[in-house]
Design a protein around this motif. Structure first.
Motif, short mmCIF file in Angstrom:
data_model
loop_
_atom_site.label_atom_id
_atom_site.label_comp_id
_atom_site.label_asym_id
_atom_site.label_seq_id
_atom_site.Cartn_x
_atom_site.Cartn_y
_atom_site.Cartn_z
N PHE A 108 -13.10 3.12 -3.33
CA PHE A 108 -14.19 2.70 -2.47
C PHE A 108 -13.64 1.85 -1.33
CE2 PHE A 108 -15.77 3.23 -6.75
CZ PHE A 108 -16.97 3.92 -6.60
N VAL A 109 -14.20 2.04 -0.14
CA VAL A 109 -13.96 1.17 1.00
C VAL A 109 -15.30 0.53 1.32
CG1 VAL A 109 -13.27 1.01 3.40
CG2 VAL A 109 -12.08 2.58 1.87
N ASN A 110 -15.38 -0.78 1.13
CA ASN A 110 -16.67 -1.47 1.15
C ASN A 110 -17.59 -0.78 0.14
OD1 ASN A 110 -15.74 -3.36 3.00
ND2 ASN A 110 -16.38 -2.14 4.76
N ASP A 111 -18.69 -0.20 0.56
CA ASP A 111 -19.60 0.44 -0.40
C ASP A 111 -19.47 1.96 -0.41
OD1 ASP A 111 -20.70 -2.01 -1.16
OD2 ASP A 111 -22.10 -1.99 0.53
N GLY A 112 -18.57 2.52 0.39
CA GLY A 112 -18.45 3.97 0.50
C GLY A 112 -17.29 4.51 -0.32
N ARG A 113 -17.47 5.73 -0.85
CA ARG A 113 -16.41 6.38 -1.61
C ARG A 113 -15.25 6.73 -0.69
NH1 ARG A 113 -17.42 8.80 -6.62
NH2 ARG A 113 -15.21 9.35 -6.48
N ALA A 114 -14.04 6.70 -1.25
CA ALA A 114 -12.84 7.00 -0.46
C ALA A 114 -11.78 7.57 -1.39
CB ALA A 114 -12.32 5.75 0.25
N SER A 115 -10.98 8.50 -0.86
CA SER A 115 -9.90 9.10 -1.63
C SER A 115 -8.72 8.13 -1.73
CB SER A 115 -9.46 10.40 -0.98
OG SER A 115 -8.85 10.14 0.28
N ALA A 116 -7.79 8.45 -2.63
CA ALA A 116 -6.58 7.63 -2.77
C ALA A 116 -5.78 7.67 -1.48
CB ALA A 116 -5.76 8.13 -3.94
N ASP A 117 -5.75 8.84 -0.82
CA ASP A 117 -5.00 8.95 0.43
C ASP A 117 -5.60 8.05 1.50
OD1 ASP A 117 -3.00 10.36 2.18
OD2 ASP A 117 -4.84 10.96 3.22
N THR A 118 -6.93 8.00 1.57
CA THR A 118 -7.60 7.12 2.54
C THR A 118 -7.28 5.66 2.26
OG1 THR A 118 -9.40 8.69 2.94
CG2 THR A 118 -9.84 6.37 3.42
N LEU A 119 -7.35 5.27 0.98
CA LEU A 119 -7.01 3.89 0.61
C LEU A 119 -5.56 3.58 0.98
CD1 LEU A 119 -8.72 3.59 -2.89
CD2 LEU A 119 -9.41 2.44 -0.79
N ALA A 120 -4.66 4.55 0.76
CA ALA A 120 -3.26 4.32 1.07
C ALA A 120 -3.05 4.12 2.57
CB ALA A 120 -2.42 5.48 0.56
N ARG A 121 -3.73 4.93 3.39
CA ARG A 121 -3.59 4.78 4.84
C ARG A 121 -4.12 3.43 5.30
NH1 ARG A 121 -5.79 9.74 8.18
NH2 ARG A 121 -4.86 8.45 9.83
N ILE A 122 -5.25 3.02 4.76
CA ILE A 122 -5.82 1.72 5.14
C ILE A 122 -4.93 0.60 4.62
CG2 ILE A 122 -7.79 0.19 4.81
CD1 ILE A 122 -9.55 2.71 4.66
N GLY A 123 -4.46 0.75 3.37
CA GLY A 123 -3.60 -0.27 2.78
C GLY A 123 -2.32 -0.48 3.56
N ALA A 124 -1.76 0.63 4.10
CA ALA A 124 -0.52 0.52 4.87
C ALA A 124 -0.73 -0.28 6.15
CB ALA A 124 0.01 1.91 5.19
N ALA A 125 -1.95 -0.29 6.66
CA ALA A 125 -2.26 -1.07 7.87
C ALA A 125 -2.57 -2.52 7.55
CB ALA A 125 -3.44 -0.43 8.61
N LEU A 126 -2.70 -2.84 6.26
CA LEU A 126 -3.06 -4.19 5.85
C LEU A 126 -1.93 -4.94 5.17
CD1 LEU A 126 -6.56 -3.36 4.31
CD2 LEU A 126 -6.19 -4.65 6.42
N VAL A 127 -1.13 -4.20 4.40
CA VAL A 127 -0.14 -4.85 3.54
C VAL A 127 1.20 -4.15 3.67
CG1 VAL A 127 0.49 -5.44 1.17
CG2 VAL A 127 -1.90 -5.58 1.88
N GLU A 128 2.26 -4.93 3.69
CA GLU A 128 3.62 -4.41 3.69
C GLU A 128 4.30 -4.95 2.45
OE1 GLU A 128 6.78 -5.68 6.64
OE2 GLU A 128 6.05 -3.82 7.59
N VAL A 129 4.66 -4.07 1.51
CA VAL A 129 5.22 -4.49 0.23
C VAL A 129 6.72 -4.23 0.23
CG1 VAL A 129 5.17 -4.18 -2.26
CG2 VAL A 129 3.06 -3.99 -0.95
N HIS A 130 7.49 -5.24 -0.14
CA HIS A 130 8.93 -5.11 -0.26
C HIS A 130 9.31 -5.52 -1.68
CE1 HIS A 130 9.09 -4.55 4.03
NE2 HIS A 130 8.33 -5.61 4.17
N GLY A 131 9.39 -4.52 -2.53
CA GLY A 131 9.71 -4.79 -3.93
C GLY A 131 11.14 -4.48 -4.23
N GLN A 132 11.45 -4.46 -5.53
CA GLN A 132 12.83 -4.24 -5.95
C GLN A 132 13.31 -2.84 -5.62
OE1 GLN A 132 13.86 -5.82 -9.85
NE2 GLN A 132 11.99 -7.03 -9.85
N ARG A 133 12.38 -1.93 -5.36
CA ARG A 133 12.77 -0.57 -4.96
C ARG A 133 12.11 -0.19 -3.64
NH1 ARG A 133 11.55 -0.88 -10.08
NH2 ARG A 133 9.42 -0.22 -9.70
N ASP A 134 11.70 -1.20 -2.87
CA ASP A 134 10.93 -0.93 -1.66
C ASP A 134 11.69 -1.28 -0.39
OD1 ASP A 134 8.66 0.04 -2.97
OD2 ASP A 134 7.96 -1.99 -3.36
N ASP A 135 13.03 -1.23 -0.44
CA ASP A 135 13.81 -1.48 0.77
C ASP A 135 14.00 -0.22 1.59
OD1 ASP A 135 14.15 -4.10 -0.05
OD2 ASP A 135 15.95 -3.63 -1.19
#
Length: 554
Positions: A108-135
């Motif tokens: 879900f994005v706010n109150d609307g349904r959303a696919s995992a791909d949509t969440l991933a695209r939005i998430g990439a614009a919000l968060v940058e993760v650098h983990g132990q395998r994320d270099d």
């Protein structure tokens, strides 16, 4: 900025509500306490693949909700509009993912349904993760050009090159299409000229077939009527009138003696003579009305059959012949004026390509300057990270033209003096990669204001003064963007503005992971634990205080 993270029934977490703050947020805890669960849960909300076994044992479903604060100029707003999920004037964006036990995840994005791909695209614009395998972003040459352009502030130049590339590509496509059309038309030139001449001679019009067919039917119908009326006229010819007149004369003479006996017959014959005359005149008038040019039928049929034969020849409907003639004439015009058209398109394509070449060359020059500056900036950052002998180099080589220019850009490194620079992933260890990444992030800090950056044990493999240098750089990053760091280093933890402790508890039957914010005193105790281990001493507390004071000193 990530404002809140709500986790329900995920692995060892039954209920967790975290409210993050701007600046550097540190998360610490014993190994195995559940730090990876926390980051995996956030990743799940951001569209990463979930697992059925991530739902806490005994729960019907698990869920993760991430709430972000987005400013009016945040790039995610453009993405939301593109996806049809416009956030309007709201400054809060909520991403939620629900995982039923044994079922498929729902987003879900706010109150609307959303696919995992949509969440991933939005998430990439919000968060940058650098983990132990994320270099991998630093290792992937496909993103090196974008990173260099971001550092040099060349996004506008890059966009201009992309626009010139689009214009040049379209101009080349128009030229190629025109050449192909001309070549194909030239192959059929003789056929086209003959067909156009034939069509021009006949000059068929749309709707003419139906009109000619109707006229032909009328003419043929009129011929049959004339024949029948003519036969009827013969029956009321002057001979019939003469017979009726002779009969009337005979009866009239008899009427002198027997007037009453034949009076009715005389009257009838008299009327008959009048009607026969009227019938003859009417038949003559009908014949006059039906009169036609005997040659018209032949003319109509000749044109009608000619149109239909031409339609069959070209395999079109008769009404399409007029458009066919226009099309063929146009193709002939292309052949006749083809050289002039091709010359004009060649000039346009040449101008578009020249504009692209100029823009790409200017971008290459700007990139060379930005690369030199980036190399110096990263060198300045590597020294405090105890990598003063390491070399970072931005390599610009000629590459195939494209929307991003004509440069092949790679980040190279050398960690040992005398060794030539090579691809970072081949010459740098895991700890060295982490520090290269951190140096890059510090240099790009001004370009990351709208992102929340998460570092998972980026300080692995370092300690002491190097860990302190890592902590200071993370704090510098946090001056420009929200930073969350999972760490085992007390030097890094001491730099934090906000501190959370992750712990695991059990009552013998159930194991739970919890996270709580630490007060100033609790924070000192946690840093002392990180310094001393299980048994915290007064010396460890004094050392923890010294680390915190040093971190907060102007």
């Amino acid at each position: 900025m990530l404002r809140a993270l709500e986790i329900r029934d995920i692995v060892l977490i039954d209920r967790l509500d975290l409210a993050f703050e701007p600046g550097l947020n540190v998360l610490t805890g014993e190994t195995g306490a559940g730090k990876s669960i926390l980051l995996d849960a956030l990743g799940f909300a951001l569209g990463r693949r979930g697992r059925h076994d991530m739902v806490r044992a005994g729960a019907i479903q698990g869920s993760v909700t991430a709430v972000f604060e987005v400013g009016p100029a945040h790039p995610v707003r453009t993405l939301l509009d593109e996806l049809g999920l416009g956030g309007g004037d709201c400054d809060e964006l909520m991403l939620r993912r629900v995982q039923p036990a044994g079922g498929s995840a729902r987003g879900f994005v706010n109150d609307g349904r959303a696919s995992a791909d949509t969440l991933a695209r939005i998430g990439a614009a919000l968060v940058e993760v650098h983990g132990q395998r994320d270099d991998q972003g630093l290792l992937d040459p496909r993103v090196h050009g974008a990173l260099l352009d971001a550092f040099g502030g060349l996004e506008g130049d890059r966009a201009a090159v992309a626009e010139r590339w689009r214009a040049a590509t379209e101009a080349e496509a128009r030229l190629s299409a025109a050449r192909a059309r001309l070549e194909k038309a030239a192959e059929d030139a003789d056929y086209l000229r003959h067909s156009v001449t034939e069509l021009d001679m006949l000059s068929p019009k749309a709707g003419e077939d139906a009109a000619l067919d109707a006229e032909r039917r009328r003419i043929k119908g009129a011929a049959r009527l004339i024949e029948e009326i003519g036969r009827a006229g013969e029956l009321v010819s002057p001979q019939a009138e003469g017979a009726a007149a002779e009969a009337l004369d005979r009866l009239t003479r008899l009427a002198e003696d027997e007037a009453d006996l034949v009076a009715e017959a005389v009257s009838a014959l008299d009327r008959a003579l009048v009607e026969l005359g009227e019938a003859e005149r009417a038949a003559t008038a009908a014949l006059d009305a039906l009169a036609y040019d005997p040659g018209r039928l032949e003319t109509v049929e000749e044109r009608l059959f000619g149109i239909r034969a031409l339609a069959r020849k070209h395999q079109v409907e008769p009404d399409a012949l007029e458009d066919l003639a226009t099309e063929m004439t146009g193709r002939l015009d292309e052949i006749d004026g083809g050289a002039e058209q091709i010359a004009a398109l060649e000039m346009a394509a040449g101008e578009a390509r020249a504009a692209y070449d100029a823009a790409a060359a200017a971008l290459t020059d700007a990139r060379r300057g930005a690369a030199a500056t980036l190399d110096r900036a990263i060198a300045d950052e590597l020294a405090p990270l105890r990598m003063e002998k390491a070399l970072f180099q931005t390599d610009l080589a000629s590459g195939p033209p494209g929307p991003d220019g004509v440069d092949r850009i790679r980040f190279l490194a050398s960690t040992n003096p005398g060794m030539p620079p090579g691809p970072i992933d081949r010459v740098a260890s895991g700890g060295e990669l982490s520090r290269f990444l951190l140096a890059m992030k510090v240099c790009l800090a001004g370009r990351s204001r709208e992102l929340s950056m998460i570092f998972d044990e980026i300080d692995r493999g370092v300690g002491g003064a190097t860990a302190a240098a890592v902590g200071r750089r993370l704090a510098r990053l946090a001056d420009a963007a929200q930073v969350l760091v999972v760490t085992h280093s007390p030097q890094v933890a001491a730099q934090g503005r906000h501190h959370w402790h992750i712990s695991k508890t059990t009552d013998g039957d159930t194991t739970r992971t919890g996270v709580r914010g630490l007060s100033s005193t609790e924070r000192l105790d946690e840093i002392a634990r990180m310094l001393a281990g299980e048994h915290v001493t007064d010396e460890a507390r004094l050392a923890a205080r010294a680390l915190v004071d040093q971190a907060t000193a102007p």
